[in-house]
Each structure stands twice: as C-alpha cells, then as structure tokens.
Design a protein around this motif. Structure first.
Motif, PDB file in Angstrom:
ATOM      1  N   SER A  72     -30.923  25.712  -6.929  1.00 25.15           N
ATOM      2  CA  SER A  72     -31.707  25.906  -8.153  1.00 25.15           C
ATOM      3  C   SER A  72     -32.993  25.085  -8.193  1.00 25.15           C
ATOM      4  O   SER A  72     -34.040  25.614  -8.587  1.00 25.15           O
ATOM      5  N   PRO A  73     -32.997  23.812  -7.792  1.00 23.67           N
ATOM      6  CA  PRO A  73     -34.257  23.058  -7.806  1.00 23.67           C
ATOM      7  C   PRO A  73     -35.309  23.637  -6.860  1.00 23.67           C
ATOM      8  O   PRO A  73     -36.512  23.574  -7.146  1.00 23.67           O
ATOM      9  N   ARG A  74     -34.876  24.215  -5.766  1.00 27.33           N
ATOM     10  CA  ARG A  74     -35.828  24.833  -4.836  1.00 27.33           C
ATOM     11  C   ARG A  74     -36.438  26.080  -5.457  1.00 27.33           C
ATOM     12  O   ARG A  74     -37.630  26.356  -5.274  1.00 27.33           O
ATOM     13  N   LEU A  75     -35.631  26.843  -6.203  1.00 22.56           N
ATOM     14  CA  LEU A  75     -36.170  28.012  -6.906  1.00 22.56           C
ATOM     15  C   LEU A  75     -37.134  27.567  -8.001  1.00 22.56           C
ATOM     16  O   LEU A  75     -38.181  28.175  -8.212  1.00 22.56           O
ATOM     17  N   GLU A  76     -36.765  26.513  -8.714  1.00 23.74           N
ATOM     18  CA  GLU A  76     -37.613  25.994  -9.795  1.00 23.74           C
ATOM     19  C   GLU A  76     -38.962  25.527  -9.246  1.00 23.74           C
ATOM     20  O   GLU A  76     -40.007  25.753  -9.867  1.00 23.74           O
ATOM     21  N   TYR A  99     -41.895  34.149  -4.836  1.00 23.56           N
ATOM     22  CA  TYR A  99     -40.702  34.426  -4.031  1.00 23.56           C
ATOM     23  C   TYR A  99     -40.901  35.681  -3.201  1.00 23.56           C
ATOM     24  O   TYR A  99     -41.570  36.617  -3.629  1.00 23.56           O
ATOM     25  N   ASN A 112     -29.226  31.737 -11.871  1.00 18.53           N
ATOM     26  CA  ASN A 112     -30.512  31.104 -12.172  1.00 18.53           C
ATOM     27  C   ASN A 112     -31.297  32.030 -13.091  1.00 18.53           C
ATOM     28  O   ASN A 112     -31.499  33.189 -12.768  1.00 18.53           O
ATOM     29  N   SER A 131     -34.062  30.679 -15.822  1.00 19.88           N
ATOM     30  CA  SER A 131     -35.410  30.213 -16.149  1.00 19.88           C
ATOM     31  C   SER A 131     -36.291  30.005 -14.921  1.00 19.88           C
ATOM     32  O   SER A 131     -37.512  30.053 -15.018  1.00 19.88           O
ATOM     33  N   GLN A 132     -35.696  29.809 -13.770  1.00 23.78           N
ATOM     34  CA  GLN A 132     -36.462  29.542 -12.553  1.00 23.78           C
ATOM     35  C   GLN A 132     -37.410  30.689 -12.185  1.00 23.78           C
ATOM     36  O   GLN A 132     -38.451  30.464 -11.579  1.00 23.78           O
ATOM     37  N   TRP A 133     -37.063  31.922 -12.541  1.00 22.87           N
ATOM     38  CA  TRP A 133     -37.840  33.096 -12.143  1.00 22.87           C
ATOM     39  C   TRP A 133     -38.985  33.405 -13.109  1.00 22.87           C
ATOM     40  O   TRP A 133     -39.882  34.168 -12.758  1.00 22.87           O
ATOM     41  N   LYS A 168     -43.210  34.243 -12.739  1.00 27.35           N
ATOM     42  CA  LYS A 168     -43.535  34.022 -11.335  1.00 27.35           C
ATOM     43  C   LYS A 168     -43.439  35.358 -10.601  1.00 27.35           C
ATOM     44  O   LYS A 168     -42.644  36.221 -10.968  1.00 27.35           O
TER      45      LYS A 168
END
Length: 194
Positions: free
Chosen positions: A70-74, A79, A101, A103-105, A108
């Motif tokens: 998740s931190p890497r996606l954030e 992507y 996941n 909110s990470q997307w 973006k």
C-alpha cells in the motif's frame, strides 16, 4: 509545476505458475526506465500474497502484507497494470489489490499493458476501466497489447519486432506522463475529495 520525475508503479498482476507477465512487465518497465521524466517501481503481485477476504480490520498477517504494498501505491503518481486475460476478464489478484487499496488510486492515471491470445488481453483492460473509474482514477485511452504474446517475444524477453510495441509504449508513457503531471499539480494545489 514540479520538474521532479513522476513515480510510476508497474504492477504485474498475474500470479499463476508459468505466467508470462514478468516478461511483459520487465519489457515495459525497461521502456519507462529509459525516460528522464519517470522513476519506476515494479510491483509483482506474486511477491505479495494478498489476502482474499476483505475486512475493515485485516488480520495481522494481512496488515503486514498490505504494509509492504500500500505505501508503494500511495507514493506512485501513475500506474501501469500489466494484465493477462483470463476467461474474458482480468485476474483475481489485481482485483484483490484494487479492493484492498482505495484512496491510493484517487486522482492518478492508470495505463494498461495487456497480453493474451487472439484478443491480446483487451477484454481484461476494458473491464478494468470502470473498476478504476469507481476509485476516482483516470485511465488513459491508449494501451499496449500483445496478441499471441508468447509468440511475440524472443528468448531474451524482447519483442521479435520492436517497431509496433515500442511506438505503442511511447504513446502510453507520454499519456501517463501528461496526466500524471497534470493530476499531481492539481492534487498539490487542491487535494482531491472523493
């Protein structure tokens, strides 16, 4: 406007034994790494045994796995999902990643590199577009698609005829860079509210 390179996460979605995804994923990652406007983080879902069951409070094991991904996606600004087509759709592993996941997307861009038989994975891509739209992500129009993919690459993991794929990859990466920069600037000025 920031001159800092965009952080691009290349997600290899297939986790099956004997999968072809790493060949395609490595190829697109190399194309992206050749650009000065992108930094690349390859996330291979085979390396992260995501839990199948969703819950609002994941188990300690699930939380540990998510803590790796998740931190890497954030951190990513954009992507690329590298996806095969399974039974006219996408693999369950990418849906698990998406569902764990949220909110990470948001706000973006997402691009696609697909592979498969005659359809080249395009049916998987078309089904992923509305899923990402629900998460407030922006999917770019153009994609890279490898029809009969295993016949398109040589033993070194490179396309036998680089011309078409290289041109398609450039278009995809250009679109991701444009949207990635525009959305990063917009998020910095006014945080996105879903």
């Amino acid at each position: 406007m920031s001159n800092e390179p965009l952080r691009l996460a290349v997600i290899i979605s297939s986790v099956r034994d004997g999968r072809f995804g790493p060949v395609v994923g490595k190829w697109i990652a190399e194309r992206a790494k050749g650009r000065e406007d992108l930094t690349v983080d390859v996330i291979d879902l085979k390396d992260h045994d995501l839990p199948a069951a969703l819950s609002y409070s994941p188990s300690p094991e699930a939380a540990e796995i998510l803590g790796q991904v998740s931190p890497r996606l954030e951190a990513a600004d954009a992507y690329i999902v590298v996806t095969p087509e399974y039974n006219h759709s996408f693999p369950a592993s990418i849906k698990q990643l998406i569902d764990w996941n949220y909110s990470q997307w948001r706000a973006k861009p997402v691009g696609f590199v697909s592979y498969g038989g005659l359809s080249g994975g395009l049916r998987a891509v078309e089904q992923l577009r509305p899923v990402f739209a629900e998460l407030h992500a922006v999917t770019v129009r153009d994609a890279v698609s490898f029809h009969m993919a295993w016949e398109q690459f040589n033993e070194d993991g490179r396309p036998k005829d680089e011309t078409g794929p290289a041109g398609a990859a450039k278009v995809l990466l250009d679109q991701l860079a444009w949207w990635g920069n525009a959305l990063r600037e917009a998020r910095a000025k006014n945080p996105y509210q879903a």
